[in-house]
Scaffold this active site. Structure first.
Site, PDB file in Angstrom:
ATOM      1  N   HIS A 116     -67.479 -47.719   5.378  1.00 18.73           N
ATOM      2  CA  HIS A 116     -67.064 -46.971   7.226  1.00 18.73           C
ATOM      3  C   HIS A 116     -68.168 -46.221   7.595  1.00 18.73           C
ATOM      4  O   HIS A 116     -69.873 -45.975   6.781  1.00 18.73           O
ATOM      5  CB  HIS A 116     -65.760 -45.944   7.304  1.00 18.73           C
ATOM      6  CG  HIS A 116     -64.703 -45.768   6.011  1.00 18.73           C
ATOM      7  ND1 HIS A 116     -64.157 -43.822   5.522  1.00 18.73           N
ATOM      8  CD2 HIS A 116     -63.943 -46.615   6.321  1.00 18.73           C
ATOM      9  CE1 HIS A 116     -62.738 -44.794   5.284  1.00 18.73           C
ATOM     10  NE2 HIS A 116     -62.989 -46.550   5.513  1.00 18.73           N
TER      11      HIS A 116
ATOM     12  N   GLU B 295     -70.020 -43.008   8.905  1.00 21.93           N
ATOM     13  CA  GLU B 295     -70.193 -42.436   7.697  1.00 21.93           C
ATOM     14  C   GLU B 295     -71.615 -42.746   6.918  1.00 21.93           C
ATOM     15  O   GLU B 295     -71.451 -42.980   6.371  1.00 21.93           O
ATOM     16  CB  GLU B 295     -69.044 -42.364   6.537  1.00 21.93           C
ATOM     17  CG  GLU B 295     -67.985 -42.047   7.325  1.00 21.93           C
ATOM     18  CD  GLU B 295     -66.195 -41.550   6.331  1.00 21.93           C
ATOM     19  OE1 GLU B 295     -66.899 -42.478   5.160  1.00 21.93           O
ATOM     20  OE2 GLU B 295     -65.619 -41.927   6.626  1.00 21.93           O
TER      21      GLU B 295
ATOM     22  N   HIS C  53     -69.945 -41.982   0.853  1.00 21.06           N
ATOM     23  CA  HIS C  53     -68.287 -41.775   2.236  1.00 21.06           C
ATOM     24  C   HIS C  53     -69.042 -40.306   2.449  1.00 21.06           C
ATOM     25  O   HIS C  53     -69.861 -39.795   2.285  1.00 21.06           O
ATOM     26  CB  HIS C  53     -66.927 -41.701   2.190  1.00 21.06           C
ATOM     27  CG  HIS C  53     -65.979 -42.468   1.644  1.00 21.06           C
ATOM     28  ND1 HIS C  53     -65.525 -43.129   2.268  1.00 21.06           N
ATOM     29  CD2 HIS C  53     -66.271 -43.978   0.673  1.00 21.06           C
ATOM     30  CE1 HIS C  53     -65.140 -44.670   1.911  1.00 21.06           C
ATOM     31  NE2 HIS C  53     -65.765 -45.048   0.985  1.00 21.06           N
TER      32      HIS C  53
ATOM     33  N   GLU D 160     -67.285 -38.026  -1.457  1.00 21.35           N
ATOM     34  CA  GLU D 160     -67.471 -36.875  -0.277  1.00 21.35           C
ATOM     35  C   GLU D 160     -68.994 -36.145  -0.274  1.00 21.35           C
ATOM     36  O   GLU D 160     -68.721 -35.128  -0.523  1.00 21.35           O
ATOM     37  CB  GLU D 160     -66.211 -36.205   0.337  1.00 21.35           C
ATOM     38  CG  GLU D 160     -64.843 -37.246   0.143  1.00 21.35           C
ATOM     39  CD  GLU D 160     -65.014 -38.945   1.290  1.00 21.35           C
ATOM     40  OE1 GLU D 160     -65.450 -38.222   2.590  1.00 21.35           O
ATOM     41  OE2 GLU D 160     -64.138 -39.509   1.184  1.00 21.35           O
TER      42      GLU D 160
END
Length: 718
Positions: free
Chosen positions: A306, A309, A442, A534
């Site tokens: 993404h 990110e 991410h 994450e």
């Protein structure tokens, strides 16, 4: 500047307003200080305000950290709030709400009253030069709440407030027209204070039901505090490593000079191009770059799937620099990683999306700008869905021995679907290099997720484990437990889920359903185990926060790479020729997921410590089994296999190469032929005898039809 102040205690005290040069860089400066003055017999606190104008260029200050959680909940206050889930601690830029309105994880601060006396207050906890505010509407799928305009107030003691001015009038700043786009307002003159308030003036009314709701970030430069005698307790803002801590766009990323500094252990190559033609660059780090070495596992980190990110992108660029520097210094941990592992780092899988987010900037890109590819594709859902075919086969097939559990082929219809060029490039990369372990970096949360990412029955969320659940949990824990932020028991949740309850790891499908994920595809189509990390609550941290983020993740990045050396490894060889056997299937008892050997016959099976029964089979070879013990050591257990060919296969291979058959092989083939002749003769005799018996039975069946006829029918002699 020197100021004389008369005190009612009949003492005159001479003190200074300590305004450093960094404070004197705006059109107008308002220094508001609380000075603690020790006297001979007693201490007296004196407050004063000094205002002076300096004609210079303004300086851009970083965010205080509402979005990144650097600003703690206790530093946020409000005039009122509707309920706990809409309290001041929720008034953070880009905070995401839960699925339902009314829970404790709502998407912003909402005042209880609908009037112009409402405010959200931030305590910077030290003298700070405030330069601007970024405002956003409430995050909600059910409600639409935005502030259209607002005023800003400052204070040094939270009692006396001064409004930001525009000349001789109170400044009114423009707010939001939608709920998601961040809007920046820079003050006409920067102000030094400790407290700042955002005071909404107009908002979306929605008839008479419109609430005063917002999310915000405050821009400010912290100044030296002469009253702070506990400076050592201040959170660190820098790193001990001398790395290039800034955001790199595509051109700047290409200039990162790691290969020039360490040409012997690095190689730069491209795996393809984005839709707009930007190359997908990979940095390889190995003692023999460009070549797969027998027995050496291949590892990968992928970031920037993404585009908005961005922390993973910068962490991988920092990791390249760090490993180069430490290798040259002789750090034995890094030397061991480089010499025993072939490492591949892809810092930007979606460079098109990154460039879009980069042009907006770290605080203004919002939650989704730059997330998708140039074609509008979410690459996190763009890999082939192999899960559905696997589960359908399990439901339809009664004979489980006919089911496959690895190396699932890509469905034909997938090639006709909308597949991003970046996704295709990564799939080719995964097929060409025998990766053993990887991680997908991410942002926007603090948690490590592991496969499966897709729920079995398309439920919104459901725990959906793989056959290697225990090892995936170990991998996720290895990263989460060594991450300085994730492992902090006092940290608050980022958005709408408290992952501390899960020790900061979770099965991906148990969080939310993600069909077509890279993790699931990697596990089912290749030998590679992969998790998603994450990295931070803030998808696009400000450049000033990058050194701290590196410190938070450095150990985790290294520890996770080291996990590629857990379990079993070995080489599958031909017993006669000692050549490596490619594509051999390695089965571990009680784990319904196999892997395969690669071109040279080497394999790596990631496993937790324990004793395992391993069976290896290959086409044209007799299967072989042995028991292998996985220890707790850093190094994997060596578990080699030598496979003997099936005699008929050996004869075919020998004749195909024009060689004479060995005496031993000729004897075995002769015995095999004699056995086949014997079995064929025995079957013919049995068949003739049976037919004769049936004929005889039929001729006598009329004598006792009731008894013999039934028995004859059962024997199928009629």
């Amino acid at each position: 500047m020197k100021l004389d102040t008369s005190l009612k205690s009949r003492r005159e005290v001479l003190f200074f307003c300590l305004c450093p040069l960094t404070c004197l860089t705006a059109t107008t400066e308002t220094c508001v200080w609380s000075v603690h003055i020790p006297l001979l017999q007693q201490d007296i606190s004196v407050s004063t305000s000094l205002t002076f104008e300096i004609q210079t260029n303004p300086v851009q200050c970083p965010p205080l950290g509402l979005e990144s959680l650097k600003v703690k909940d206790h530093q946020l206050r409000a005039s009122s709030y509707k309920r706990r889930g809409l309290g001041p601690h929720r008034g953070r830029l880009n905070i995401q709400s839960g699925i339902e309105d009314g829970d404790i994880y709502d998407g912003g601060w909402c005042a209880q009253h609908r009037d112009k006396n409402q405010w959200l207050e931030v305590d910077a906890q030290r003298p700070t030069r405030f330069t601007g505010v970024i405002l956003q509407g409430r995050s909600s799928i059910w409600s639409w709440n935005v502030v259209h305009s607002y005023k800003v107030q400052f204070s040094n003691d939270s009692l006396v407030w001064t409004t930001s001015m525009n000349g001789s009038r109170e400044a009114v700043f423009e707010g939001n027209q939608d709920t998601e786009t961040p809007v920046l307002a820079l003050f006409h003159s920067s102000t030094v204070a400790r407290y700042i308030r955002i005071n909404p003036q107009t908002w979306y009314q929605n008839g008479t039901q419109g609430d005063v709701c917002l999310r915000a970030e405050v821009l400010g430069c912290a100044l030296p505090d002469p009253n702070n005698i506990y400076a050592w307790q201040t959170e660190p803002t820098d790193s001990r490593d001398q790395l290039d801590f800034r955001h790199h766009n595509y051109k700047e990323m290409r200039k990162v000079s790691v290969h020039e500094a360490c040409p012997d252990i690095t190689r730069i190559y491209s795996i393809g191009k984005s839709y707009t033609g930007l190359k997908l660059y990979v940095m390889e780090i190995s003692d023999n770059p460009g070549k797969h070495e027998l027995g050496e596992p291949e590892f990968r980190y992928v970031a920037g799937m993404h585009g908005n990110e961005v922390l993973g992108r910068e962490l991988l660029l920092n990791l390249m620099q760090f490993m180069c520097q430490e290798y040259k210094r002789g750090d034995q941990r890094i030397v061991r990683l480089v010499t025993e592992t072939r490492i591949h780092l892809l810092p930007s899988m979606n460079p098109d999306g990154y460039e879009v987010a980069f042009r907006k900037g770290s605080e203004l890109a919002g939650w989704a700008l730059g997330r998708y590819s140039h074609e509008g594709i979410d690459m996190n859902h763009n890999f082939a869905d192999l899960n559905s075919g696997m589960w359908t086969a399990v439901e339809l097939e009664t004979d489980r021995s006919k089911l496959i559990n690895h190396y699932f082929p890509i469905p034909e219809q997938y090639t006709s679907e909308q597949v991003a060029s970046e996704t295709r490039a990564v799939i080719d990369w995964m097929q060409n290099i025998p990766f053993v372990l990887g991680a997908n970096l991410h942002g926007g949360e603090l948690v490590v997720t592991y496969p499966y990412d897709m729920t079995r029955d398309w439920a919104p969320r459901e725990h959906t484990p793989t056959a290697d659940e225990s090892f995936f949990r170990w991998l996720a824990t290895a990263y989460a437990s060594t991450n300085q932020v994730m492992s902090n028991p006092d940290r608050r949740p980022c958005h709408n889920k408290d992952f501390l309850r899960y020790n900061n790891i979770i099965n991906g499908a148990d969080w939310h359903n993600v069909p077509g994920s890279m993790n699931d595809f990697s596990y089912l189509h290749t030998n590679c185990f992969e998790v998603t990390v994450e990295l931070s609550c803030d998808k696009f941290p400000h450049a000033s926060e990058l050194p701290v983020e590196w410190e938070n993740n450095r150990e985790s990045l290294l520890v996770y790479m080291e996990q590629v050396h857990r379990g079993l490894k070995g080489v599958i060889r031909d017993k006669e020729t000692e050549a490596g056997v490619a594509d051999a299937v390695i089965k571990v008892d009680d784990i319904d997921h196999h892997i395969r050997s690669v071109a040279d016959g080497d394999y790596w099976r990631l496993l937790n410590p324990g004793e395992y029964r391993v069976t290896v089979s290959a086409e044209g070879y007799v299967p072989s089994s042995r028991t292998c013990q996985v220890m707790y050591d850093h190094y994997p257990t060596i578990c080699d296999f030598r496979l003997a060919k099936v005699p008929e296969q050996r004869r075919t291979d020998a004749l195909g190469k024009g060689r004479r058959l060995s005496t031993d092989l000729q004897l075995k083939l002769r015995q095999l032929r004699l056995l086949n002749i014997f079995l064929s003769l025995w079957f013919n005799i049995f068949f003739i005898t049976w037919c004769s018996f049936c004929t005889l039975w039929s001729s006598y069946s009329h004598r006792d039809h009731k008894t013999l006829g039934v028995l004859g029918a059962w024997l199928q002699c009629d």
